[in-house]
Motif scaffolding. Structure first.
Motif, PDB file in Angstrom:
ATOM      1  N   LEU A   1      -5.193  -4.623  -7.504  1.00 20.95           N
ATOM      2  CA  LEU A   1      -4.662  -5.402  -6.386  1.00 20.95           C
ATOM      3  C   LEU A   1      -3.152  -5.222  -6.268  1.00 20.95           C
ATOM      4  N   ALA A   2      -2.677  -5.184  -5.037  1.00 20.09           N
ATOM      5  CA  ALA A   2      -1.233  -5.139  -4.815  1.00 20.09           C
ATOM      6  C   ALA A   2      -0.894  -5.972  -3.596  1.00 20.09           C
ATOM      7  N   GLY A   3       0.150  -6.762  -3.716  1.00 21.45           N
ATOM      8  CA  GLY A   3       0.691  -7.474  -2.563  1.00 21.45           C
ATOM      9  C   GLY A   3      -0.024  -8.761  -2.221  1.00 21.45           C
ATOM     10  N   ALA A   4       0.141  -9.170  -0.968  1.00 24.64           N
ATOM     11  CA  ALA A   4      -0.272 -10.502  -0.535  1.00 24.64           C
ATOM     12  C   ALA A   4      -1.781 -10.664  -0.388  1.00 24.64           C
ATOM     13  N   CYS A   5      -2.547  -9.641  -0.637  1.00 28.94           N
ATOM     14  CA  CYS A   5      -4.003  -9.834  -0.582  1.00 28.94           C
ATOM     15  C   CYS A   5      -4.457 -10.678  -1.767  1.00 28.94           C
ATOM     16  N   GLN A   6      -3.602 -10.794  -2.782  1.00 30.04           N
ATOM     17  CA  GLN A   6      -3.969 -11.554  -3.981  1.00 30.04           C
ATOM     18  C   GLN A   6      -3.483 -12.993  -3.888  1.00 30.04           C
ATOM     19  N   ALA A   7      -2.346 -13.194  -3.255  1.00 26.78           N
ATOM     20  CA  ALA A   7      -1.775 -14.528  -3.046  1.00 26.78           C
ATOM     21  C   ALA A   7      -0.558 -14.334  -2.164  1.00 26.78           C
ATOM     22  N   PRO A   8      -0.088 -15.394  -1.482  1.00 29.51           N
ATOM     23  CA  PRO A   8       1.129 -15.223  -0.679  1.00 29.51           C
ATOM     24  C   PRO A   8       2.252 -14.645  -1.530  1.00 29.51           C
ATOM     25  N   ARG A   9       2.950 -13.701  -0.963  1.00 28.77           N
ATOM     26  CA  ARG A   9       3.885 -12.950  -1.802  1.00 28.77           C
ATOM     27  C   ARG A   9       4.959 -12.337  -0.912  1.00 28.77           C
ATOM     28  N   ASP A  10       6.198 -12.314  -1.403  1.00 29.20           N
ATOM     29  CA  ASP A  10       7.266 -11.709  -0.601  1.00 29.20           C
ATOM     30  C   ASP A  10       7.393 -10.224  -0.908  1.00 29.20           C
ATOM     31  N   ILE A  11       8.356  -9.572  -0.244  1.00 30.69           N
ATOM     32  CA  ILE A  11       8.452  -8.108  -0.359  1.00 30.69           C
ATOM     33  C   ILE A  11       8.782  -7.662  -1.791  1.00 30.69           C
ATOM     34  N   PRO A  12       9.811  -8.235  -2.433  1.00 26.39           N
ATOM     35  CA  PRO A  12      10.102  -7.752  -3.789  1.00 26.39           C
ATOM     36  C   PRO A  12       8.900  -7.861  -4.731  1.00 26.39           C
ATOM     37  N   ASP A  13       8.187  -8.973  -4.643  1.00 26.72           N
ATOM     38  CA  ASP A  13       7.010  -9.147  -5.506  1.00 26.72           C
ATOM     39  C   ASP A  13       5.907  -8.164  -5.148  1.00 26.72           C
ATOM     40  N   SER A  14       5.704  -7.949  -3.854  1.00 29.20           N
ATOM     41  CA  SER A  14       4.654  -7.028  -3.423  1.00 29.20           C
ATOM     42  C   SER A  14       4.948  -5.626  -3.919  1.00 29.20           C
TER      43      SER A  14
ATOM     44  N   ALA B   1      -7.954 -10.197 -12.575  1.00 25.51           N
ATOM     45  CA  ALA B   1      -8.793 -10.277 -13.767  1.00 25.51           C
ATOM     46  C   ALA B   1      -8.321 -11.368 -14.717  1.00 25.51           C
ATOM     47  N   HIS B   2      -7.026 -11.567 -14.809  1.00 23.03           N
ATOM     48  CA  HIS B   2      -6.476 -12.658 -15.615  1.00 23.03           C
ATOM     49  C   HIS B   2      -5.173 -13.091 -14.950  1.00 23.03           C
ATOM     50  N   PRO B   3      -5.001 -14.401 -14.754  1.00 24.42           N
ATOM     51  CA  PRO B   3      -3.836 -14.847 -13.981  1.00 24.42           C
ATOM     52  C   PRO B   3      -2.500 -14.496 -14.616  1.00 24.42           C
ATOM     53  N   LYS B   4      -2.499 -14.303 -15.921  1.00 23.73           N
ATOM     54  CA  LYS B   4      -1.229 -13.997 -16.555  1.00 23.73           C
ATOM     55  C   LYS B   4      -1.189 -12.574 -17.094  1.00 23.73           C
ATOM     56  N   LEU B   5      -2.252 -12.197 -17.793  1.00 20.89           N
ATOM     57  CA  LEU B   5      -2.171 -10.939 -18.545  1.00 20.89           C
ATOM     58  C   LEU B   5      -2.752  -9.739 -17.817  1.00 20.89           C
ATOM     59  N   ARG B   6      -3.537  -9.968 -16.784  1.00 15.78           N
ATOM     60  CA  ARG B   6      -4.069  -8.826 -16.029  1.00 15.78           C
ATOM     61  C   ARG B   6      -3.915  -9.101 -14.533  1.00 15.78           C
ATOM     62  N   PRO B   7      -2.668  -9.254 -14.101  1.00 21.94           N
ATOM     63  CA  PRO B   7      -2.447  -9.725 -12.731  1.00 21.94           C
ATOM     64  C   PRO B   7      -2.773  -8.710 -11.631  1.00 21.94           C
ATOM     65  N   VAL B   8      -2.811  -7.411 -11.927  1.00 21.68           N
ATOM     66  CA  VAL B   8      -3.095  -6.454 -10.856  1.00 21.68           C
ATOM     67  C   VAL B   8      -4.484  -5.827 -10.992  1.00 21.68           C
ATOM     68  N   GLU B   9      -5.201  -6.231 -12.048  1.00 20.32           N
ATOM     69  CA  GLU B   9      -6.552  -5.709 -12.187  1.00 20.32           C
ATOM     70  C   GLU B   9      -7.537  -6.695 -11.578  1.00 20.32           C
ATOM     71  N   THR B  10      -8.718  -6.224 -11.256  1.00 21.50           N
ATOM     72  CA  THR B  10      -9.777  -7.127 -10.826  1.00 21.50           C
ATOM     73  C   THR B  10     -10.866  -7.082 -11.884  1.00 21.50           C
ATOM     74  N   ASN B  11     -11.880  -7.907 -11.685  1.00 17.61           N
ATOM     75  CA  ASN B  11     -12.983  -7.880 -12.643  1.00 17.61           C
ATOM     76  C   ASN B  11     -13.862  -6.658 -12.477  1.00 17.61           C
ATOM     77  N   THR B  12     -13.648  -5.920 -11.411  1.00 14.60           N
ATOM     78  CA  THR B  12     -14.363  -4.658 -11.264  1.00 14.60           C
ATOM     79  C   THR B  12     -13.455  -3.558 -11.783  1.00 14.60           C
TER      80      THR B  12
ATOM     81  N   GLY C   1       0.818  -1.205   0.000  1.00 10.31           N
ATOM     82  CA  GLY C   1       0.000   0.000   0.000  1.00 10.31           C
ATOM     83  C   GLY C   1       0.854   1.259   0.000  1.00 10.31           C
ATOM     84  N   ILE C   2       1.918   1.236   0.807  1.00  9.13           N
ATOM     85  CA  ILE C   2       2.805   2.403   0.885  1.00  9.13           C
ATOM     86  C   ILE C   2       3.452   2.658  -0.476  1.00  9.13           C
ATOM     87  N   GLN C   3       3.936   1.579  -1.091  1.00  5.54           N
ATOM     88  CA  GLN C   3       4.600   1.745  -2.391  1.00  5.54           C
ATOM     89  C   GLN C   3       3.630   2.268  -3.443  1.00  5.54           C
ATOM     90  N   ALA C   4       2.422   1.702  -3.476  1.00  7.28           N
ATOM     91  CA  ALA C   4       1.440   2.157  -4.469  1.00  7.28           C
ATOM     92  C   ALA C   4       1.102   3.623  -4.233  1.00  7.28           C
TER      93      ALA C   4
END
Lengths: 666, 155
Positions: A537-550, A521-532, A152-155
């Motif tokens: 989306l950013a970070g571990a709310c979407q899936a377990p994720r470490d700091i660099p990925d988040s 929205a799409h697991p490969k091509l729209r990884p940070v968008e949602t269907n709304t 959230g801070i980075q975004a």
């Protein structure tokens, strides 16, 4: 009168080798409404496009069918072309005679017959197309970020630094999230707080950032570009405008409770700042444990406060904000303590979870960085780390990998060995998953340099006998049952969706997977968008994720928001549902199936009785054009632009004739 | 019956099966040419009446292709579709159309192979069932009966 032009493409030999394009053009010229039908080598080439444009003008065409590749490929090309010639772009259709025909069939006769019919269907469809105008909706140039961890801070930082006013809400009293709890970070062993706190401060001091800590998202209305959000500022009982952050109230407060930030390894006061580098560095009063609020007496903090900032009458405040886009960065939690009774989790005090161990390692933590047994304060000589506690465990309903545990366990074992050089560290693992830059090397370093013993197998039980812990497990590589006498056990507990994530998702109309993580929205091509639309989306709310990925995902989400907010107006495809109010009976079956909440109720006056009645209205800013509302609409009042009832049925109806063509061909 | 070629109509979701059929093309997965494809935004857009209409208009078999359950581009369209089609199949049987003539496939944009196999499978299956005659003959009979009734009524 329809004046349709059909343009059959050879696509070099891609189509022409299998389909008799001349026969297709010839057959199409006889279809009702067709006034022009030609074939050409490459319709998408400059001369091809030029020819189409000229024909549209010369023959005054009312519709165009390009028989070529998939519409997913070149529909935008030919629709843009139409726009330039002032033919409404939605009067152009493509007949897919390449992917769906020439490339998948060998027999020239069959392929040609299929191509002719496909063109025939699309001609029938395009005759019923209506000119549509792009939907333009205004955009509010302001963003909301939900969650104040590293993602959230980075975004938020990326957004404010790009000049977008950003509201960040965080439910705990300080931003920083889980990363603020960490001691050192893999794979570099740099200090977590040293790299995080400058970002926290930068954000809090940025003129375009508005932080709401100890606050929650109360409600969301509206749609992409035009959300109206309600933020509930929970009562802090401390006026932050007056408070200087001197800390006298905290000193005086007589009430002690386990600290959430220290994961129960230390106490905090009822009036508290969660950790020394907190932002904002001003306290909140926890009413659940405060003596004033639970017993009606005390008042020590109010007495001592030199600036009269303590306000027991303070109440929750709700503020409303208009934002154009929302980034969800609500992070994760770790699996509850009760699930692993066999590991004495929560009962045996010398069994810690990963975050507790982080706090213990931290120089600013409850033990000032000394690793000790919580039970007797002794330095543990043998520490057993257990991976995959709750992860990759179907029996506990969590078959997924928590992704970060292999790395942080390697880190923990190293931190321990660096602090207790003569200590022994064992790691029980299923597989070591060290995919990432420098990750494999990091795990090898734990084994080679720090002599951490890795044992492949699960632990069946941890039990205590005469004040000593015994860890019973299997070493599947040697095929032996083993029992280790341990002074301390650290569990790499599964990463789970943050508490309340599902409820938040419902407010935002974004979907969660079965584990509570938000779905992209799409697991490969729209990884940070949602269907709304407009929610990212950013970070571990979407899936377990470490700091660099988040962090990278947060920046990706921010850039998506910036793209969205870069224009004054949003342009959307007008392929949306529309209601014929004369037919609508106000049953709202559409409302029940619409996944986007686009079906709204509008008040109308009954023309006969004058009574107030409700009709459905499909908000074109919200509708995504799926058409789910059509089959449920009993009076047939809803139609979908671009895929209307008339269009689809005309494609079906023409089949009889088309099949005759096929019969004749035989 | 030897020269019977089935006529199959496919309603394909733009986001998955239509793209899957595209992929079958890109990867040159040859399959039978007896299918005609109608592109729709979502399997949830396909009304049961469309399927019945296709049968009436000459189709011997109908396929609907949608996203895998849980993967719907529009969140839940395929679930609505699935429920509707389950009911429809029972109804088709009652109408004199063998249930097997109507097939639903969950085929993603990555499953070009699956689409090619589905086409061949459905074509073979419908070929085995033979042309759809009962339903259309009944339709014709009802239509002419209605004409008769109208004629009598008009007189």
């Amino acid at each position: 009168m329809a004046r349709i032009g059909v343009f059959v493409c050879h696509c070099g030999s891609n189509i022409a080798a299998t389909v008799d394009v001349r026969a297709v053009a010839e057959a199409a010229s006889r279809f009702p409404g067709v006034v022009h039908s030609v074939e050409y080598r490459y319709m998408c080439s400059d001369p091809g496009q030029k020819m189409i444009a000229e024909t549209i003008r010369e023959k005054d065409l009312t519709g165009v069918v390009v028989a070529a590749c998939s519409p997913r490929m070149h529909e935008p090309t030919f629709r843009r072309l139409a726009e330039k010639t002032e033919l409404n772009p939605f009067l152009v259709e493509m007949a897919n005679i390449r992917e769906h025909c020439s490339w998948v069939h060998d027999d020239r006769g069959e392929a040609t017959a299929k191509a002719i019919e496909t063109v025939r269907m699309l001609v029938e469809k395009v005759r019923r197309n209506s000119p549509l105008e792009q939907i333009r909706v205004p955009v509010t140039r302001r963003a909301l970020v939900v969650g104040g961890g590293i993602a959230g801070i980075q975004a938020a930082l990326d957004l404010v630094n790009a000049g977008v006013e950003t509201i960040l809400i965080e439910r705990s009293p300080s931003i920083g999230g889980k990363m603020a709890m960490l001691d050192e970070t893999f794979p570099t062993l740099d200090c977590s707080q040293c790299i995080l706190t400058p970002k926290m401060v930068e954000l809090s001091q940025h003129p375009l950032a508005r932080l709401y800590t100890y606050a929650e998202l109360d409600g969301v209305e509206g749609y992409v570009g035009n959300f109206k959000v309600k933020v509930r500022q929970k009562a802090r009982s401390v006026d932050h405008d007056k408070c200087t952050g001197c800390g006298l109230c905290i000193e005086k407060c007589p009430s002690r409770v386990p600290s959430e930030f220290e994961r129960g390894l230390a106490d905090r006061k009822s009036i508290y700042v969660p950790f020394p580098q907190a932002v904002p560095d001003k306290p909140v009063l926890d009413r659940e444990t405060c003596i004033w609020f639970t017993q009606g007496k005390c008042g020590a903090c109010r007495e001592i406060c030199p600036v009269e900032a303590i306000d027991y009458e303070d109440a929750d405040e709700i503020s409303e904000h208009e934002v154009g886009a929302i980034v969800v960065a609500t992070g994760y939690d770790i699996i509850g303590r009760s699930l692993y009774g066999e590991y004495g989790y929560g009962k045996l005090v010398d069994v810690l979870d990963g975050l507790q161990f982080e706090r213990m390692c931290s120089a600013s933590g409850p033990t000032s960085g000394r690793i000790v047994r919580p039970s007797d304060g002794e330095v543990p000589k043998t520490v057993v780390f257990i991976q995959c506690v709750g992860s990759r465990d179907d029996s506990k309903g969590r078959p997924y990998c928590s992704k970060i545990c292999c790395m942080y366990t390697a880190k923990h074992s190293m931190l321990y060995k660096h602090k207790v050089e003569d200590g022994k560290a064992y790691v029980f693992y299923i597989d070591v998953r060290a995919g990432g830059k420098g990750y494999e090397e990091f795990v090898n370093r734990a084994v080679d340099e720090d002599r951490v013993v890795y044992l492949r197998g699960r632990v069946s039980r941890i039990y205590e006998r005469d004040g000593t812990l015994f860890v019973k497990g299997a070493d599947t590589l040697s095929g032996h049952q083993i029992e280790i006498r341990a002074d301390l056990v650290v569990l790499a507990s599964a990463v789970t969706a943050a508490e309340g994530a599902r409820e938040l998702g419902q407010k935002l109309r974004i979907i969660s997977d079965r584990y509570g993580f938000f779905t992209e929205a799409h697991p490969k091509l729209r990884p940070v968008e949602t269907n709304t639309a407009g929610v990212f989306l950013a970070g571990a709310c979407q899936a377990p994720r470490d700091i660099p990925d988040s962090v990278s995902q947060a920046s990706a989400a921010a850039s998506k928001v910036l793209g969205l907010l870069s224009a004054d107006e949003l342009v959307r495809e007008p392929l949306v549902a529309r209601v014929n109010e004369d037919l609508c009976t106000g049953c709202f079956a559409c409302e029940a199936v619409c996944p986007y909440g686009a079906a709204e109720r509008v008040k109308r006056e009954d023309p006969r009785t004058g009574a107030e009645i409700e009709k459905a209205y499909m908000n074109p800013g919200v509708c995504e054009g799926c058409g789910a509302c059509l089959p449920v609409c009993r009076p047939g009042a809803v139609d979908l632009m671009g895929f209307s009832e008339n269009q689809i049925y005309s494609e079906i109806n023409v089949l009889t004739e088309s099949f005759k063509v096929e019969d004749e061909a035989k | 019956m030897a020269d019977f070629r089935p006529r199959i109509v496919a309603f394909l979701c733009n986001w998955c099966s239509y793209a899957g059929a595209d992929l079958a093309g890109t990867t040159r997965k040859k399959h039978r040419a007896d299918v005609r494809i109608i592109r729709v935004p979502c399997s949830g857009r396909v009304a049961p009446a469309m399927i019945v209409k296709a049968f009436e208009k000459g189709a011997d078999g109908v396929v609907v292709g949608g996203c895998h359950p849980g993967d719907c581009h529009y969140v839940s369209g395929n679930y609505h579709a699935r429920r509707r089609f389950y009911t429809l199949r029972k109804l088709l049987d009652f109408m004199g159309i063998e249930e097997e003539r109507f097939q639903v496939t969950w085929c993603s944009a990555a499953e070009g192979d699956k689409w090619a196999e589905t086409v061949n499978r459905v074509c073979d299956l419908v070929e085995g069932l033979g042309p759809l005659t009962t339903f259309r003959e009944m339709g014709e009979a009802v239509s002419s009966e209605m004409r008769e009734i109208k004629k009598v009524a008009d007189e």
